[in-house]
Design a protein around this motif. Structure first.
Motif, PDB file in Angstrom:
ATOM      1  N   TYR A   1       0.548   0.138  -2.602  1.00 36.62           N
ATOM      2  CA  TYR A   1       1.416   0.092  -1.422  1.00 36.62           C
ATOM      3  C   TYR A   1       1.372  -1.258  -0.709  1.00 36.62           C
ATOM      4  O   TYR A   1       2.417  -1.896  -0.494  1.00 36.62           O
ATOM      5  CB  TYR A   1       1.033   1.221  -0.460  1.00 36.62           C
ATOM      6  N   ASP A   2       0.198  -1.711  -0.319  1.00 38.42           N
ATOM      7  CA  ASP A   2       0.107  -2.963   0.437  1.00 38.42           C
ATOM      8  C   ASP A   2       0.591  -4.147  -0.390  1.00 38.42           C
ATOM      9  O   ASP A   2       1.250  -5.055   0.143  1.00 38.42           O
ATOM     10  CB  ASP A   2      -1.338  -3.212   0.892  1.00 38.42           C
ATOM     11  N   ASP A   3       0.289  -4.150  -1.677  1.00 41.42           N
ATOM     12  CA  ASP A   3       0.715  -5.250  -2.535  1.00 41.42           C
ATOM     13  C   ASP A   3       2.233  -5.239  -2.725  1.00 41.42           C
ATOM     14  O   ASP A   3       2.880  -6.296  -2.774  1.00 41.42           O
ATOM     15  CB  ASP A   3       0.025  -5.161  -3.898  1.00 41.42           C
ATOM     16  N   VAL A   4       2.818  -4.046  -2.850  1.00 39.95           N
ATOM     17  CA  VAL A   4       4.274  -3.941  -2.975  1.00 39.95           C
ATOM     18  C   VAL A   4       4.948  -4.519  -1.732  1.00 39.95           C
ATOM     19  O   VAL A   4       5.918  -5.283  -1.827  1.00 39.95           O
ATOM     20  CB  VAL A   4       4.693  -2.473  -3.205  1.00 39.95           C
ATOM     21  N   LYS A   5       4.432  -4.186  -0.558  1.00 38.64           N
ATOM     22  CA  LYS A   5       5.023  -4.714   0.674  1.00 38.64           C
ATOM     23  C   LYS A   5       4.880  -6.237   0.742  1.00 38.64           C
ATOM     24  O   LYS A   5       5.773  -6.925   1.255  1.00 38.64           O
ATOM     25  CB  LYS A   5       4.383  -4.056   1.897  1.00 38.64           C
ATOM     26  N   THR A   6       3.785  -6.754   0.199  1.00 41.62           N
ATOM     27  CA  THR A   6       3.619  -8.204   0.160  1.00 41.62           C
ATOM     28  C   THR A   6       4.683  -8.848  -0.731  1.00 41.62           C
ATOM     29  O   THR A   6       5.330  -9.829  -0.333  1.00 41.62           O
ATOM     30  CB  THR A   6       2.215  -8.569  -0.365  1.00 41.62           C
ATOM     31  N   VAL A   7       4.868  -8.314  -1.917  1.00 44.59           N
ATOM     32  CA  VAL A   7       5.874  -8.874  -2.825  1.00 44.59           C
ATOM     33  C   VAL A   7       7.254  -8.860  -2.183  1.00 44.59           C
ATOM     34  O   VAL A   7       8.050  -9.792  -2.342  1.00 44.59           O
ATOM     35  CB  VAL A   7       5.885  -8.094  -4.159  1.00 44.59           C
ATOM     36  N   LEU A   8       7.563  -7.792  -1.434  1.00 37.84           N
ATOM     37  CA  LEU A   8       8.899  -7.632  -0.873  1.00 37.84           C
ATOM     38  C   LEU A   8       9.127  -8.448   0.395  1.00 37.84           C
ATOM     39  O   LEU A   8      10.279  -8.644   0.788  1.00 37.84           O
ATOM     40  CB  LEU A   8       9.164  -6.150  -0.576  1.00 37.84           C
ATOM     41  N   SER A   9       8.064  -8.926   1.020  1.00 38.26           N
ATOM     42  CA  SER A   9       8.239  -9.628   2.294  1.00 38.26           C
ATOM     43  C   SER A   9       7.725 -11.059   2.296  1.00 38.26           C
ATOM     44  O   SER A   9       8.049 -11.827   3.207  1.00 38.26           O
ATOM     45  CB  SER A   9       7.540  -8.845   3.414  1.00 38.26           C
ATOM     46  N   ASP A  10       6.940 -11.424   1.303  1.00 35.68           N
ATOM     47  CA  ASP A  10       6.310 -12.740   1.271  1.00 35.68           C
ATOM     48  C   ASP A  10       7.273 -13.761   0.659  1.00 35.68           C
ATOM     49  O   ASP A  10       7.784 -13.566  -0.451  1.00 35.68           O
ATOM     50  CB  ASP A  10       5.028 -12.667   0.434  1.00 35.68           C
ATOM     51  N   ARG A  11       7.526 -14.843   1.378  1.00 31.74           N
ATOM     52  CA  ARG A  11       8.470 -15.860   0.906  1.00 31.74           C
ATOM     53  C   ARG A  11       7.970 -16.611  -0.324  1.00 31.74           C
ATOM     54  O   ARG A  11       8.705 -17.405  -0.905  1.00 31.74           O
ATOM     55  CB  ARG A  11       8.792 -16.844   2.031  1.00 31.74           C
ATOM     56  N   ARG A  12       6.736 -16.342  -0.727  1.00 28.87           N
ATOM     57  CA  ARG A  12       6.248 -16.950  -1.968  1.00 28.87           C
ATOM     58  C   ARG A  12       6.843 -16.260  -3.197  1.00 28.87           C
ATOM     59  O   ARG A  12       6.618 -16.726  -4.325  1.00 28.87           O
ATOM     60  CB  ARG A  12       4.721 -16.897  -2.014  1.00 28.87           C
ATOM     61  N   PHE A  13       7.585 -15.192  -3.001  1.00 23.46           N
ATOM     62  CA  PHE A  13       8.288 -14.535  -4.097  1.00 23.46           C
ATOM     63  C   PHE A  13       9.786 -14.679  -3.870  1.00 23.46           C
ATOM     64  O   PHE A  13      10.280 -14.388  -2.775  1.00 23.46           O
ATOM     65  CB  PHE A  13       7.901 -13.057  -4.186  1.00 23.46           C
ATOM     66  N   VAL A  14      10.495 -15.139  -4.884  1.00 19.14           N
ATOM     67  CA  VAL A  14      11.929 -15.380  -4.766  1.00 19.14           C
ATOM     68  C   VAL A  14      12.692 -14.529  -5.780  1.00 19.14           C
ATOM     69  O   VAL A  14      12.165 -14.174  -6.839  1.00 19.14           O
ATOM     70  CB  VAL A  14      12.257 -16.872  -4.964  1.00 19.14           C
TER      71      VAL A  14
ATOM     72  N   ASP B   1       1.008   6.238  -3.200  1.00 25.49           N
ATOM     73  CA  ASP B   1      -0.325   5.636  -3.163  1.00 25.49           C
ATOM     74  C   ASP B   1      -1.203   6.381  -2.157  1.00 25.49           C
ATOM     75  O   ASP B   1      -0.912   6.397  -0.951  1.00 25.49           O
ATOM     76  CB  ASP B   1      -0.197   4.167  -2.752  1.00 25.49           C
ATOM     77  N   PRO B   2      -2.288   7.004  -2.607  1.00 24.91           N
ATOM     78  CA  PRO B   2      -3.161   7.735  -1.675  1.00 24.91           C
ATOM     79  C   PRO B   2      -3.866   6.827  -0.678  1.00 24.91           C
ATOM     80  O   PRO B   2      -4.430   7.319   0.313  1.00 24.91           O
ATOM     81  CB  PRO B   2      -4.162   8.436  -2.603  1.00 24.91           C
ATOM     82  N   ARG B   3      -3.820   5.515  -0.916  1.00 26.57           N
ATOM     83  CA  ARG B   3      -4.397   4.585   0.052  1.00 26.57           C
ATOM     84  C   ARG B   3      -3.577   4.584   1.349  1.00 26.57           C
ATOM     85  O   ARG B   3      -4.077   4.177   2.398  1.00 26.57           O
ATOM     86  CB  ARG B   3      -4.435   3.172  -0.534  1.00 26.57           C
ATOM     87  N   ARG B   4      -2.319   4.991   1.242  1.00 28.21           N
ATOM     88  CA  ARG B   4      -1.437   5.000   2.419  1.00 28.21           C
ATOM     89  C   ARG B   4      -1.011   6.405   2.840  1.00 28.21           C
ATOM     90  O   ARG B   4      -0.843   6.682   4.025  1.00 28.21           O
ATOM     91  CB  ARG B   4      -0.185   4.145   2.132  1.00 28.21           C
ATOM     92  N   PHE B   5      -0.827   7.304   1.873  1.00 30.21           N
ATOM     93  CA  PHE B   5      -0.303   8.638   2.164  1.00 30.21           C
ATOM     94  C   PHE B   5      -1.331   9.712   1.821  1.00 30.21           C
ATOM     95  O   PHE B   5      -1.831   9.748   0.695  1.00 30.21           O
ATOM     96  CB  PHE B   5       0.992   8.897   1.375  1.00 30.21           C
ATOM     97  N   ASP B   6      -1.624  10.561   2.775  1.00 31.02           N
ATOM     98  CA  ASP B   6      -2.519  11.694   2.522  1.00 31.02           C
ATOM     99  C   ASP B   6      -1.812  12.700   1.616  1.00 31.02           C
ATOM    100  O   ASP B   6      -0.649  13.054   1.860  1.00 31.02           O
ATOM    101  CB  ASP B   6      -2.902  12.379   3.842  1.00 31.02           C
ATOM    102  N   ASP B   7      -2.515  13.141   0.581  1.00 25.91           N
ATOM    103  CA  ASP B   7      -1.964  14.148  -0.334  1.00 25.91           C
ATOM    104  C   ASP B   7      -0.534  13.782  -0.733  1.00 25.91           C
ATOM    105  O   ASP B   7       0.406  14.539  -0.491  1.00 25.91           O
ATOM    106  CB  ASP B   7      -1.995  15.522   0.339  1.00 25.91           C
ATOM    107  N   PRO B   8      -0.334  12.618  -1.351  1.00 33.13           N
ATOM    108  CA  PRO B   8       1.019  12.100  -1.586  1.00 33.13           C
ATOM    109  C   PRO B   8       1.880  12.951  -2.498  1.00 33.13           C
ATOM    110  O   PRO B   8       3.113  12.875  -2.424  1.00 33.13           O
ATOM    111  CB  PRO B   8       0.759  10.720  -2.207  1.00 33.13           C
ATOM    112  N   ASP B   9       1.278  13.772  -3.350  1.00 30.32           N
ATOM    113  CA  ASP B   9       2.074  14.610  -4.245  1.00 30.32           C
ATOM    114  C   ASP B   9       2.743  15.775  -3.514  1.00 30.32           C
ATOM    115  O   ASP B   9       3.644  16.416  -4.062  1.00 30.32           O
ATOM    116  CB  ASP B   9       1.203  15.173  -5.370  1.00 30.32           C
ATOM    117  N   ARG B  10       2.327  16.036  -2.316  1.00 28.49           N
ATOM    118  CA  ARG B  10       2.857  17.175  -1.553  1.00 28.49           C
ATOM    119  C   ARG B  10       4.113  16.768  -0.791  1.00 28.49           C
ATOM    120  O   ARG B  10       4.137  15.763  -0.085  1.00 28.49           O
ATOM    121  CB  ARG B  10       1.797  17.687  -0.569  1.00 28.49           C
TER     122      ARG B  10
END
Length: 428
Positions: A52-65, A334-343
Motif C-alpha cells: 500500500y505505502d509503496d503503491v502510493k509513493t509510485v503514484l505520487s512521487d515525481r521521481r516516477f514519470v 494490504d493488511p498493513r493498511r486494512f484490517d481483515d482486508p478480505d472481508r
C-alpha cells in the motif's frame, strides 16, 4: 502460479493470476517489496509494486514519470508502445493511445487536465445528479422488457447504458451514435492480435467528423469547449490532442463505472448481510461505493511508469529508466493498511467522503472522473435496491463469467432474477 523469489518474472497473463488476482498478488506482496513481472512476447520485465505505502509513493512521487521520454539521460523503451504494436495497432494511430492526458507528465499533464477539469468539479457533478437519477430510473423501467423468464443481464441493460449515456451527454456524442461506442469499446478490450485496429480507426474518424459538425453547430457540451480552446489558441490543444481527449474521456468515462456497478451488484448479492445493511440504511451508499471500489474495483493495475532516477523500496532499488507498475488490487488488500482486508464491510470507513483505497489511483494522475463515477455508483445501487427488492443472482456465484483481461476485473454478463413476477417497484 509460482511466487518463489528464485523464479523468473511472473507471467502477467498467467491464467491462475488473472482468475484470482486477489490471492495471487497477495502472495507476491508478502514475498518481497517488489517482484518482477513480464508480458508475453516482450523482453523487458516490469517491477510490480504491491504494498500500500509503496503503491502510493509510485503514484505520487515525481521521481516516477508516465512518459519514458521524460527520463533524463536515458534512452528508455516505451513498453506500452511495444504492447500496442503487438496488438496490431497501425503506427499512425499509436498517438491516440500513447499520448493522452493519462500518459503525460508535468506541465503537459496540467495543461491537458485543466482543459476538461471544470466539467468534473464537485459542483458540476452535483448538478448532474438529477439527470443521472432520471437515466437510472428509465433503464430500470425498461429492464423487465429485456428479461427472459424473469432473468435479465444487468451489465448489458443497466450497468453499461447508465455511465455511457451520462458521459456521452457530457461530451456531446449524439444519442443515436452511442451504441457504436458500446461496440467499439467492447472490441478494444479484446486480446486478439489486430482486434483493436478497426475500432480505433472508426473512433478516430467518428470524432474528427463530429468535431467538424460541432464547429458548424456549437452546443452546450464539453466538445464545443475543446473546439473553442483549440481555435482560440492552438498552442493549448492540437488536433490530435483534441481527438485523443474525446476518445479518452468517453472510454474511461464509462468502462470503469460500468464494471464497478456490475462487480458491486454481484458482491452485494453474494453478501446478504451487507445487502441488508444497505437496504436498511441508504445513507451508507457513499461508504458502500468506496468499499466496493476497494474490494472489487474494476481497475487492478496502473499504467506503467518509469523511474526518473534510482528509487529504493525497503532495501530494493528501481534503477533509473526501469518500468514500474503499481498493483492497485494488492494495495487495496494490504493488511498493513486494512484490517481483515478480505472481508467486505460497507461501514469500513467512518466518513463516506474520505477515500483511503487507491481504486481511483492517487496523486497527480488521480482519476479525473472519480467524483462522477462515485455518484453514478451511488445512484445505480440506490435505485436497484429500492426498485428491485427481490433481486438475486440467476446462477451460482462460481459460474459468473469474467472476461480474461489482466489487471482488470469485469464480468462478461450478470444474469439476475428481478423477483416475483419479474416486475419492479415503480419509480416515484
Amino acid at each position: 502460479m509460482s511466487t518463489s523469489s528464485t523464479a523468473g518474472p511472473v507471467n502477467l497473463f498467467d491464467a491462475d493470476l488473472v482468475r484470482d488476482p486477489f490471492g495471487g498478488y497477495a502472495r507476491l506482496r508478502e514475498q518481497a517489496p517488489m517482484v518482477r513481472g513480464s508480458f508475453p512476447g516482450l523482453d523487458s520485465p516490469v517491477w510490480l509494486v504491491t504494498r500500500y505505502d509503496d503503491v502510493k509513493t509510485v503514484l505520487s512521487d515525481r521521481r516516477f514519470v508516465n512518459n519514458p521520454a521524460n527520463v533524463p539521460g536515458a534512452n528508455v523503451h516505451n513498453i506500452r508502445e511495444q504492447l500496442i504494436e503487438a496488438r496490431g495497432i497501425p503506427r499512425e494511430y499509436a498517438p491516440y493511445i500513447l499520448d493522452s492526458v493519462l500518459d503525460s507528465d508535468g506541465d503537459d499533464h496540467l495543461r491537458l487536465r485543466r482543459l476538461v477539469s471544470r466539467a468534473f468539479t464537485a459542483r458540476r457533478v452535483a448538478e448532474l445528479r438529477p439527470r443521472v437519477e432520471e437515466i437510472a430510473e428509465d433503464l430500470l423501467d425498461r429492464l423487465p422488457g429485456h428479461a427472459e423468464d424473469g432473468v435479465a443481464d444487468l451489465i448489458e441493460h443497466f450497468a453499461y447504458p447508465l455511465p455511457i449515456t451520462v458521459i456521452c451527454e457530457l461530451v456531446g456524442i449524439p444519442e443515436e451514435d452511442r451504441p457504436l461506442w458500446r461496440e467499439w469499446g467492447r472490441s478494444l478490450v479484446s486480446l486478439q492480435p489486430g482486434a483493436m485496429a478497426e475500432p480505433l480507426r472508426h473512433m478516430v474518424t467518428y470524432i474528427r467528423e463530429l468535431i467538424a459538425r460541432r464547429r458548424a453547430e456549437p452546443a452546450d457540451d464539453l466538445l464545443t469547449g475543446l473546439i473553442r480552446a483549440h481555435d482560440e489558441d492552438g498552442d493549448r490543444l492540437t488536433d490530435t490532442e483534441m481527438v485523443t481527449m474525446v476518445l479518452t474521456l468517453v472510454l474511461a468515462g464509462h468502462e470503469t463505472t460500468a464494471h464497478l456497478i456490475g462487480n458491486g451488484t454481484a458482491a452485494l448479492l453474494t453478501h446478504p448481510d451487507q445487502l441488508a445493511a444497505l437496504r436498511a440504511d441508504p445513507a451508507l451508499l457513499p461508504r458502500a461505493v468506496h468499499e466496493l471500489m476497494r474490494w472489487c474495483g474494476p481497475v487492478q493495475g496502473t499504467r506503467i511508469r518509469y523511474a526518473a532516477e534510482d528509487v529504493e523500496f525497503d532495501g530494493m532499488t528501481v534503477r533509473r529508466g526501469e518500468p514500474v507498475m503499481a498493483v492497485l488490487v494488492s494495495a487495496n488488500y494490504d493488511p498493513r493498511r486494512f484490517d481483515d482486508p478480505d472481508r467486505l464491510d460497507i461501514t469500513r470507513e467512518p466518513d463516506g467522503h474520505k477515500e483511503v483505497h487507491v481504486g481511483f489511483g492517487h496523486g497527480l494522475h488521480y482519476c479525473l472522473g472519480a467524483a462522477l463515477a462515485r455518484q453514478e455508483g451511488e445512484v445505480a445501487f440506490g435505485a436497484l435496491l429500492r426498485r428491485c427488492p427481490g433481486l438475486e443472482l440467476a446462477l451460482a456465484p462460481r459460474d459468473l463469467d469474467r472476461q480474461f483481461l489482466p489487471f482488470s476485473w469485469r464480468l462478461a454478463c450478470l444474469p439476475v432474477r428481478l423477483g416475483e413476477g419479474g416486475q419492479l417497484i415503480q419509480a416515484g
